[in-house]
Design a protein around this motif. Structure first.
Motif, PDB file in Angstrom:
ATOM      1  N   ILE A 148       0.841  -1.202   0.000  1.00  0.00           N
ATOM      2  CA  ILE A 148       0.000   0.000   0.000  1.00  0.00           C
ATOM      3  C   ILE A 148       0.872   1.247   0.000  1.00  0.00           C
ATOM      4  O   ILE A 148       0.596   2.212  -0.731  1.00  0.00           O
ATOM      5  CB  ILE A 148      -0.959  -0.008   1.203  1.00  0.00           C
ATOM      6  N   ARG A 149       1.950   1.236   0.794  1.00  0.00           N
ATOM      7  CA  ARG A 149       2.856   2.389   0.807  1.00  0.00           C
ATOM      8  C   ARG A 149       3.377   2.680  -0.596  1.00  0.00           C
ATOM      9  O   ARG A 149       3.321   3.824  -1.078  1.00  0.00           O
ATOM     10  CB  ARG A 149       4.030   2.126   1.748  1.00  0.00           C
ATOM     11  N   GLU A 150       3.880   1.655  -1.263  1.00  0.00           N
ATOM     12  CA  GLU A 150       4.440   1.835  -2.602  1.00  0.00           C
ATOM     13  C   GLU A 150       3.388   2.322  -3.597  1.00  0.00           C
ATOM     14  O   GLU A 150       3.643   3.248  -4.385  1.00  0.00           O
ATOM     15  CB  GLU A 150       5.033   0.509  -3.088  1.00  0.00           C
ATOM     16  N   GLU A 151       2.190   1.731  -3.536  1.00  0.00           N
ATOM     17  CA  GLU A 151       1.143   2.099  -4.491  1.00  0.00           C
ATOM     18  C   GLU A 151       0.671   3.536  -4.284  1.00  0.00           C
ATOM     19  O   GLU A 151       0.395   4.264  -5.239  1.00  0.00           O
ATOM     20  CB  GLU A 151      -0.033   1.128  -4.360  1.00  0.00           C
ATOM     21  N   VAL A 152       0.585   3.957  -3.017  1.00  0.00           N
ATOM     22  CA  VAL A 152       0.126   5.323  -2.734  1.00  0.00           C
ATOM     23  C   VAL A 152       1.212   6.342  -3.072  1.00  0.00           C
ATOM     24  O   VAL A 152       0.938   7.368  -3.713  1.00  0.00           O
ATOM     25  CB  VAL A 152      -0.308   5.470  -1.257  1.00  0.00           C
ATOM     26  N   LEU A 153       2.437   6.083  -2.644  1.00  0.00           N
ATOM     27  CA  LEU A 153       3.505   7.063  -2.845  1.00  0.00           C
ATOM     28  C   LEU A 153       3.869   7.232  -4.317  1.00  0.00           C
ATOM     29  O   LEU A 153       4.394   8.276  -4.710  1.00  0.00           O
ATOM     30  CB  LEU A 153       4.737   6.678  -2.029  1.00  0.00           C
ATOM     31  N   THR A 154       3.595   6.227  -5.131  1.00  0.00           N
ATOM     32  CA  THR A 154       3.856   6.352  -6.568  1.00  0.00           C
ATOM     33  C   THR A 154       2.640   6.870  -7.334  1.00  0.00           C
ATOM     34  O   THR A 154       2.689   7.011  -8.556  1.00  0.00           O
ATOM     35  CB  THR A 154       4.295   5.003  -7.167  1.00  0.00           C
ATOM     36  N   GLY A 155       1.552   7.129  -6.621  1.00  0.00           N
ATOM     37  CA  GLY A 155       0.372   7.694  -7.261  1.00  0.00           C
ATOM     38  C   GLY A 155      -0.527   6.688  -7.943  1.00  0.00           C
ATOM     39  O   GLY A 155      -1.445   7.075  -8.679  1.00  0.00           O
ATOM     40  N   ASN A 156      -0.301   5.408  -7.704  1.00  0.00           N
ATOM     41  CA  ASN A 156      -1.128   4.378  -8.335  1.00  0.00           C
ATOM     42  C   ASN A 156      -2.393   4.059  -7.552  1.00  0.00           C
ATOM     43  O   ASN A 156      -3.306   3.424  -8.081  1.00  0.00           O
ATOM     44  CB  ASN A 156      -0.318   3.082  -8.507  1.00  0.00           C
ATOM     45  N   LEU A 157      -2.442   4.482  -6.274  1.00  0.00           N
ATOM     46  CA  LEU A 157      -3.561   4.141  -5.403  1.00  0.00           C
ATOM     47  C   LEU A 157      -3.952   5.333  -4.556  1.00  0.00           C
ATOM     48  O   LEU A 157      -3.103   5.966  -3.928  1.00  0.00           O
ATOM     49  CB  LEU A 157      -3.168   2.967  -4.492  1.00  0.00           C
ATOM     50  N   VAL A 158      -5.234   5.649  -4.562  1.00  0.00           N
ATOM     51  CA  VAL A 158      -5.782   6.720  -3.728  1.00  0.00           C
ATOM     52  C   VAL A 158      -6.184   6.124  -2.381  1.00  0.00           C
ATOM     53  O   VAL A 158      -6.810   5.062  -2.326  1.00  0.00           O
ATOM     54  CB  VAL A 158      -7.007   7.362  -4.430  1.00  0.00           C
ATOM     55  N   TYR A 159      -5.822   6.807  -1.303  1.00  0.00           N
ATOM     56  CA  TYR A 159      -6.041   6.270   0.050  1.00  0.00           C
ATOM     57  C   TYR A 159      -6.991   7.159   0.840  1.00  0.00           C
ATOM     58  O   TYR A 159      -6.797   8.374   0.928  1.00  0.00           O
ATOM     59  CB  TYR A 159      -4.700   6.187   0.779  1.00  0.00           C
ATOM     60  N   ILE A 160      -8.007   6.533   1.434  1.00  0.00           N
ATOM     61  CA  ILE A 160      -8.856   7.200   2.421  1.00  0.00           C
ATOM     62  C   ILE A 160      -8.782   6.374   3.696  1.00  0.00           C
ATOM     63  O   ILE A 160      -8.917   5.144   3.666  1.00  0.00           O
ATOM     64  CB  ILE A 160     -10.317   7.304   1.959  1.00  0.00           C
ATOM     65  N   GLY A 161      -8.542   7.039   4.812  1.00  0.00           N
ATOM     66  CA  GLY A 161      -8.491   6.348   6.096  1.00  0.00           C
ATOM     67  C   GLY A 161      -9.326   7.089   7.117  1.00  0.00           C
ATOM     68  O   GLY A 161      -9.469   8.312   7.053  1.00  0.00           O
ATOM     69  N   SER A 162      -9.886   6.340   8.046  1.00  0.00           N
ATOM     70  CA  SER A 162     -10.664   6.943   9.128  1.00  0.00           C
ATOM     71  C   SER A 162     -10.271   6.301  10.445  1.00  0.00           C
ATOM     72  O   SER A 162     -10.224   5.065  10.543  1.00  0.00           O
ATOM     73  CB  SER A 162     -12.161   6.749   8.873  1.00  0.00           C
ATOM     74  N   SER A 163      -9.960   7.114  11.446  1.00  0.00           N
ATOM     75  CA  SER A 163      -9.626   6.626  12.781  1.00  0.00           C
ATOM     76  C   SER A 163      -8.466   5.636  12.719  1.00  0.00           C
ATOM     77  O   SER A 163      -7.340   6.028  12.436  1.00  0.00           O
ATOM     78  CB  SER A 163     -10.871   6.013  13.423  1.00  0.00           C
ATOM     79  N   ALA A 164      -8.688   4.352  12.959  1.00  0.00           N
ATOM     80  CA  ALA A 164      -7.609   3.364  12.859  1.00  0.00           C
ATOM     81  C   ALA A 164      -6.999   3.364  11.466  1.00  0.00           C
ATOM     82  O   ALA A 164      -5.792   3.172  11.299  1.00  0.00           O
ATOM     83  CB  ALA A 164      -8.135   1.975  13.201  1.00  0.00           C
ATOM     84  N   GLY A 165      -7.827   3.606  10.452  1.00  0.00           N
ATOM     85  CA  GLY A 165      -7.335   3.685   9.084  1.00  0.00           C
ATOM     86  C   GLY A 165      -6.429   4.875   8.857  1.00  0.00           C
ATOM     87  O   GLY A 165      -5.572   4.859   7.970  1.00  0.00           O
ATOM     88  N   THR A 166      -6.607   5.912   9.656  1.00  0.00           N
ATOM     89  CA  THR A 166      -5.699   7.061   9.633  1.00  0.00           C
ATOM     90  C   THR A 166      -4.433   6.740  10.403  1.00  0.00           C
ATOM     91  O   THR A 166      -3.325   7.059   9.964  1.00  0.00           O
ATOM     92  CB  THR A 166      -6.394   8.300  10.214  1.00  0.00           C
ATOM     93  N   ASN A 167      -4.566   6.090  11.561  1.00  0.00           N
ATOM     94  CA  ASN A 167      -3.387   5.700  12.341  1.00  0.00           C
ATOM     95  C   ASN A 167      -2.393   4.890  11.512  1.00  0.00           C
ATOM     96  O   ASN A 167      -1.189   5.134  11.551  1.00  0.00           O
ATOM     97  CB  ASN A 167      -3.807   4.880  13.566  1.00  0.00           C
ATOM     98  N   VAL A 168      -2.894   3.893  10.769  1.00  0.00           N
ATOM     99  CA  VAL A 168      -1.972   3.024  10.025  1.00  0.00           C
ATOM    100  C   VAL A 168      -1.400   3.710   8.792  1.00  0.00           C
ATOM    101  O   VAL A 168      -0.479   3.180   8.165  1.00  0.00           O
ATOM    102  CB  VAL A 168      -2.633   1.685   9.628  1.00  0.00           C
TER     103      VAL A 168
END
Length: 241
Positions: free
Chosen positions: A110-130
């Protein structure tokens, strides 16, 4: 926006005076449309009832014009993430969530996919923590033990969701949230902590970081007094810490 990290980090899915996710509806809808997303995968790992949790989220977000599917319904979670345009990582217990992400080999992916712009991330609460540097500043109980407290690292600092700096009970004599955060700040592996108030949203757009939602945030740094930032503030400097 290809090649540019894109994330929305919510303090919570619930906010006083609003129905589930209602306070964030406009931000989430605009964010997904801007990034050309019509379908997103929901990650329900922070709770045990995957089907029920996904259904609850789907019934809200589907009415906004987006199709939601649960990551647990895919036989190969890694391939599902690689093929996805966007994920929404829900709240619950942060330790449980991170443990499950590690078990499925999804943290680095997930880190690689998000940082390279291949994946959009939404997190809430625990999803924000991680989504942060580590889960050291979660409010949750350690009901399970993940292999590491190191998290995905979409942003290079820690967040304390549901941040409050007032006491609900006047005769409370225990530690406050500020004291707990400052205990962490004293550690050599800590840099800074952003306390995200209920209703607060962090919008990450490449190297830009802006506070949105209906509430602001505070920032804790070593040897400094905490600093308050209202909704609308550009706090991109935090990405360089």
């Amino acid at each position: 926006m290809k090649g540019c990290r894109q994330a929305l980090l919510l303090s919570s899915s619930n906010c006083h005076g609003y129905s589930f996710l209602e306070f964030a509806k406009q931000e989430i809808s605009y964010f997904l449309k801007k990034n050309g997303v019509s379908q997103l995968i929901f990650v329900p790992y922070a709770q045990n009832d995957y089907d029920g949790y996904t259904k609850y989220v789907r019934e809200v977000i589907d009415t906004w014009g987006f199709k939601v599917t649960g990551l647990h319904t895919y036989s190969d979670p890694m391939n599902a993430i690689k093929a996805a345009k966007a994920i929404f990582v829900g709240g619950g217990n942060t330790f449980l969530l991170l443990k499950k992400l590690y078990e499925n080999n999804l943290v680095n992916l997930i880190r690689e996919e998000v940082l390279t712009g291949n994946l959009v991330y939404i997190g809430s609460s625990a999803g924000t923590n991680v989504a942060t540097k580590s889960i050291h500043t979660t409010n949750d109980m350690p009901i399970v033990y993940p292999p590491s407290f190191d998290a995905i690292g979409i942003v290079p600092f820690n967040i304390n969701p549901h941040y409050i700096d007032h006491l609900e009970i006047e005769n409370h004599k225990g530690e406050t949230r500020d004291q707990r955060i400052n205990e962490f700040i004293e550690m050599p592996h800590a840099n800074l902590v952003l306390g995200l108030r209920e209703g607060g949203i962090l919008h990450v757009d490449g190297d830009s970081l802006v506070l949105k939602g209906v509430a602001g945030a505070v920032v804790f740094k070593k040897t400094e007094s905490k600093t308050e930032y209202p909704v609308g503030t550009d706090i991109s400097f935090l990405l360089n810490n």
